[in-house]
Enzyme design. Structure first.
Site, PDB file in Angstrom:
ATOM      1  N   ASP A 411      36.041 -93.438 -66.966  1.00 37.73           N
ATOM      2  CA  ASP A 411      36.909 -94.469 -66.386  1.00 37.73           C
ATOM      3  C   ASP A 411      36.035 -95.607 -65.850  1.00 37.73           C
ATOM      4  O   ASP A 411      34.816 -95.452 -65.709  1.00 37.73           O
ATOM      5  CB  ASP A 411      37.717 -93.827 -65.238  1.00 37.73           C
ATOM      6  N   GLU A 414      34.530-100.726 -68.067  1.00 35.27           N
ATOM      7  CA  GLU A 414      34.615-102.069 -68.693  1.00 35.27           C
ATOM      8  C   GLU A 414      33.301-102.833 -68.570  1.00 35.27           C
ATOM      9  O   GLU A 414      33.008-103.635 -69.474  1.00 35.27           O
ATOM     10  CB  GLU A 414      35.769-102.851 -68.054  1.00 35.27           C
ATOM     11  N   ASP A 487      46.097 -98.282 -67.146  1.00 32.23           N
ATOM     12  CA  ASP A 487      47.107 -98.206 -66.090  1.00 32.23           C
ATOM     13  C   ASP A 487      48.402 -98.901 -66.468  1.00 32.23           C
ATOM     14  O   ASP A 487      48.706 -99.999 -66.005  1.00 32.23           O
ATOM     15  CB  ASP A 487      46.536 -98.782 -64.794  1.00 32.23           C
TER      16      ASP A 487
HETATM   17  O1  MIG Z   1      40.590 -97.966 -59.595  1.00 29.56           O
HETATM   18  O2  MIG Z   1      40.308 -92.771 -60.670  1.00 29.56           O
HETATM   19  O3  MIG Z   1      42.844 -95.927 -65.091  1.00 29.56           O
HETATM   20  O4  MIG Z   1      43.668 -93.310 -64.635  1.00 29.56           O
HETATM   21  O5  MIG Z   1      43.594 -92.382 -61.991  1.00 29.56           O
HETATM   22  C1  MIG Z   1      41.399 -96.977 -60.178  1.00 29.56           C
HETATM   23  C2  MIG Z   1      41.488 -93.353 -60.244  1.00 29.56           C
HETATM   24  C3  MIG Z   1      40.539 -95.975 -60.854  1.00 29.56           C
HETATM   25  C4  MIG Z   1      41.821 -95.995 -62.915  1.00 29.56           C
HETATM   26  C5  MIG Z   1      42.284 -95.142 -64.066  1.00 29.56           C
HETATM   27  C6  MIG Z   1      43.259 -94.117 -63.572  1.00 29.56           C
HETATM   28  C7  MIG Z   1      42.636 -93.275 -62.482  1.00 29.56           C
HETATM   29  C8  MIG Z   1      42.142 -94.182 -61.339  1.00 29.56           C
HETATM   30  N1  MIG Z   1      41.223 -95.166 -61.868  1.00 29.56           N
END
Ligand code: MIG
Length: 816
Positions: A411, A414, A487
């Site tokens: 996660d 980017e 998201d």
């Molecule tokens: O700033 O880890 O897309 O699936 O639950 C949010 C917390 C960070 C974004 C991800 C999401 C995840 C969440 N993350």
């Protein structure tokens, strides 16, 4: 050398360097022809303002490189496969006004004045043609090509808009976009690849360029397609079909394919941000098993880490991770944990210490480590373009795997950094020794992190098939990872978007994809959750997930009625696993998407070109879900042929028309055991002439040995279908431990036959085929298997015949 000469050289150098630093006021295009050079399987044309080089890669197509300096460096790309396919010989024919460069039945025409390219087939069909062609401006590059009036464009991956890209403008800059809206752009992933469809023929173009870029499909400049990028080489590959699937086969020969995942990765998966402490996982496991809702995987979001330090556990919430994970395993659950790239700046934390000591982090131009801010607070960012960093990072996965973790969820890659969204453009990356700034590396951060994760899982256990899912990505990510669409929200718009987004990924070479079922942001109603699941149950990656502090979002969270329907949907997914696994196998062979748009299968039928809300789930099975609140029916388009509804009433329809079918919200109210009406909320159809392999429900993949496949055989059409089997884990299949069964049906007036051929030897293969043949309006005269009469049962109400056979038969013959 005399003094004057020195001065002249100095002045010339000065002017030259001024030239390159001075901003150009307009774009410079390539200009007219100067000379031709053919050598080494390459054709290079020098022009007034640069040069263009043409090559042909085996099973891929032409590669075009433009250089505005006239020189060509060695190509370095993270997106394309290594080694590259071989280069083929080209035949070159120079005429007065043009040069013809030919490979097989494809010709690249290089017009001379000015230099412009045109790609055509032997029979004179031009599929790609430069109009303004190639230009540059201060390092920015652009390529402008012709767009015929009737052209349709697809691809670019996970865009949050209609599948058909025609008339739109898109950007690529991987961005953390929580709660994105319809048509918001850019999102998390970059795929500079599109497929064009002109006169029912398909071609494709891949721009191998990772800088911030844009695609314009006849929006800003009517009649043209424009690719523009903020930097790098103008280098692209042109693929010719004529089928869209031929184009994708070539593109995935160039950028790679997804290998077979562990079979449990096809099971239903459950996640939420906020499953903690440890007992919450035990409770989830208990809930699934005691409610008999099948589930294979539980996810831990960032809550499991100690202060969001990657590769650690918060021992106050998870005192005995190993014990927890083995308890979950005992109940048939796999566990996947989230991994964020940001390493907490903490001089007592091993990851930070090691990273600083060995220079593994992204740097500022002055050589300091760049420090941003993410969940752990101040964070350094691993430079995954540094081979040493990849080695180091990938060696850490063993820590979690030894504790019992089965897969990883990347996660924030980017990369996302709070305050400013991402890291600065001037940060410095290693780029495997070539050095580059974030301008070039930003869009590839997720790709390279996924590569590290993949290599890490392989390193820790070479016999385990890696399971990785990532949010950010770039072309080629399919070699390492699956993806999800970030998201999304509990909104009806987002129920719609699921389909064009996943189809967009599929036609861009990324088959293993899914979305947060129920929506990440917000809390869906029971109805909305069910509608999401009626799509999600048919996704290659099927996972419910939601944000911290939203309402409970498990399949049973919406009362008994919905729990019942949701269970049936998940069970149905498990029944279809043989079919789904076969679709994964097909992708490994030729790059086929698992979720396919209708045009993919019916390229000759323009009525399919703009359908966003129907999709094929592997071969032969088409899903047409409801995406509006309060709706109890669904209108849809059936392409030519005959179609059998396989959820609900089992009615047969003839194609080439729009139909409206029931798809009730409260399907359970009209429960009728015989017709499985709880499933009737989602219209699913099988194509006449197909064979759809299914099996009994299990609570998780591999729960029991299943020795019978249920073959659903649909008459009123002829066609081919497949069934692929192997152990679902490891790599024995590469040594022949698999079985591939090919079914060929033939529907004649007097008989319906199925020809069956098999290859491979897998000891765990099904022993028995339990066959149901649909669409027999009267009792058949006989049913024979390999020439012998078999006992069968005819059901006149359902127009079906049922019988059993061994799984190694080669022929079924039904005399009507
Ligand atoms: O700033 O880890 O897309 O699936 O639950 C949010 C917390 C960070 C974004 C991800 C999401 C995840 C969440 N993350």
């Amino acid at each position: 050398m005399n003094k004057l000469k020195w001065v002249t050289i100095a002045i010339t150098m000065f002017i030259l360097s001024m030239n390159s630093v001075m901003a150009q006021s307009t774009y410079t295009f390539i200009g007219s022809f100067k000379s031709l050079n053919t050598s080494d399987n390459a054709v290079t044309v020098q022009a007034q303002n640069g040069a263009v080089k043409l090559e042909y890669f085996q099973d891929v197509g032409f590669r075009v490189r433009y250089s505005f300096s006239g020189k060509f460096d060695k190509v370095f790309s993270y997106a394309t496969v290594d080694p590259m396919p071989g280069r083929d010989k080209l035949s070159v024919d120079e005429e007065n006004e043009r040069i013809l460069v030919t490979h097989g039945n494809l010709t690249a025409v290089v017009h001379k004045n000015p230099v412009r390219l045109e790609f055509r087939t032997e029979d004179g069909f031009t599929y790609f043609k430069e109009t303004l062609g190639a230009g540059h401006h201060d390092g920015k590059i652009t390529e402008v090509t012709n767009s015929p009036k009737n052209a349709n464009y697809y691809g670019l991956g996970e865009k949050a808009s209609a599948l058909n890209r025609t008339g739109r403008h898109f950007e690529f800059w991987n961005t953390d976009t929580p709660g994105y809206e319809m048509n918001q752009d850019p999102l998390y992933q970059t795929y500079p690849f599109y497929i064009g469809l002109v006169n029912k023929k398909a071609f494709g173009v891949y721009y191998d360029n990772s800088f911030h870029s844009s695609f314009d499909f006849s929006a800003r400049l009517d009649g043209n397609v424009t690719f523009a990028s903020d930097g790098g080489e103008l280098r692209f590959y042109v693929f010719y079909g004529p089928q869209a699937s031929d184009v994708l086969k070539k593109y995935t020969t160039l950028t790679g394919r997804t290998q077979l995942p562990p079979k449990w990765g096809l099971g239903y998966q459950q996640s939420r941000w906020g499953y903690y402490p440890a007992d919450e996982f035990r409770r989830m496991a208990y809930e699934f098993r005691s409610r008999h809702i099948p589930c294979d995987v539980l996810y831990s979001d960032i809550d499991y880490m100690r202060g969001y330090r990657v590769f650690t556990w918060d021992k106050s919430l998870f005192p005995h991770p190993q014990k927890l994970l083995s308890d979950l395993q005992d109940k048939g659950f796999k566990t996947v944990v989230i991994i964020d790239p940001g390493v907490k700046k903490d001089s007592s934390y091993f990851m930070y210490q090691e990273g600083v000591k060995n220079d593994y982090f992204v740097k500022l131009p002055n050589g300091d480590n760049y420090i941003g801010r993410v969940w752990p607070g101040k964070t350094a960012f691993p430079d995954f373009s540094n081979p040493d960093t990849r080695d180091w990072w990938s060696s850490k996965y063993k820590i979690n795997m030894d504790q019992g973790i089965d897969g990883f969820w990347n996660d924030m890659d980017e990369p996302s950094s709070f305050g400013g969204k991402t890291i600065p453009n001037y940060t410095v990356f290693n780029k495997d020794g070539h050095k580059a700034s974030a301008l070039e590396m930003h869009n590839q951060y997720g790709l390279l992190m996924a590569r590290s994760a993949f290599e890490g899982m392989k390193k820790a256990d070479p016999n385990k098939r890696p399971f990785i899912i990532t949010r950010a990505a770039f072309s080629g990510v399919q070699r390492y990872s699956s993806v999800w669409t970030g998201d999304n929200s509990a909104k009806w718009d987002d129920v719609y978007l699921t389909m064009p987004m996943i189809m967009g990924l599929g036609v861009s070479g990324v088959p293993y994809a899914g979305f947060d079922i129920g929506g990440f942001n917000g809390s869906p109603s029971g109805e909305m959750y069910m509608r999401f699941l009626q799509i999600g149950a048919f996704m290659p990656f099927s996972r419910s997930h939601t944000v911290l502090n939203s309402d409970r979002q498990e399949p049973w969270s919406y009362g008994q009625k919905y729990e019942y329907i949701n269970r049936k949907l998940i069970e149905y997914r498990y029944q279809l696993i043989p079919h789904l696994y076969t679709a994964f196998f097909e992708h490994t062979q030729d790059g086929e998407p698992i979720i396919r748009p209708l045009f993919w299968e019916y390229q000759d039928d323009p009525k399919t070109y703009n359908i966003d809300t129907q999709f094929f789930f592997g071969d032969n099975v088409m899903v047409a879900p409801v995406i509006h609140q309060g709706k109890n029916e669904r209108s849809l388009y059936l392409p030519k042929g005959n179609w059998f509804r396989i959820t609900g009433d089992r009615k047969e329809y003839s194609g080439g028309q729009n139909i409206t079918v029931p798809a009730p919200i409260n399907s359970i109210d009209v429960y009728d055991k015989e017709y499985d009406t709880p499933l009737s909320g989602v219209p699913v159809f099988a194509r006449g002439g197909s064979v759809v392999p299914m099996q009994e429900v299990q609570q998780y993949v591999g729960q029991k040995d299943i020795d019978t496949a249920q073959l659903h055989i649909f008459t009123d059409g002829s066609g081919s279908s497949k069934l692929y089997e192997d152990s679902g884990k490891g790599y024995d299949y590469r040594d022949g431990a698999y079985r591939l069964t090919r079914f060929q049906t033939k529907d004649l007036k007097s008989e319906f036959t199925v020809n069956i051929q098999q290859e491979g030897h897998y000891s765990g293969a099904y022993k028995t085929f339990a066959c149901t043949v649909y669409g027999l309006k009267s009792k058949p005269e006989s049913v024979t298997v390999d020439g012998k009469n078999v006992d069968y049962h005819y059901n006149p109400d359902k127009a079906t015949v049922t019988f059993q056979a061994q799984s190694d038969i080669s022929n079924i013959d039904i005399k009507k």
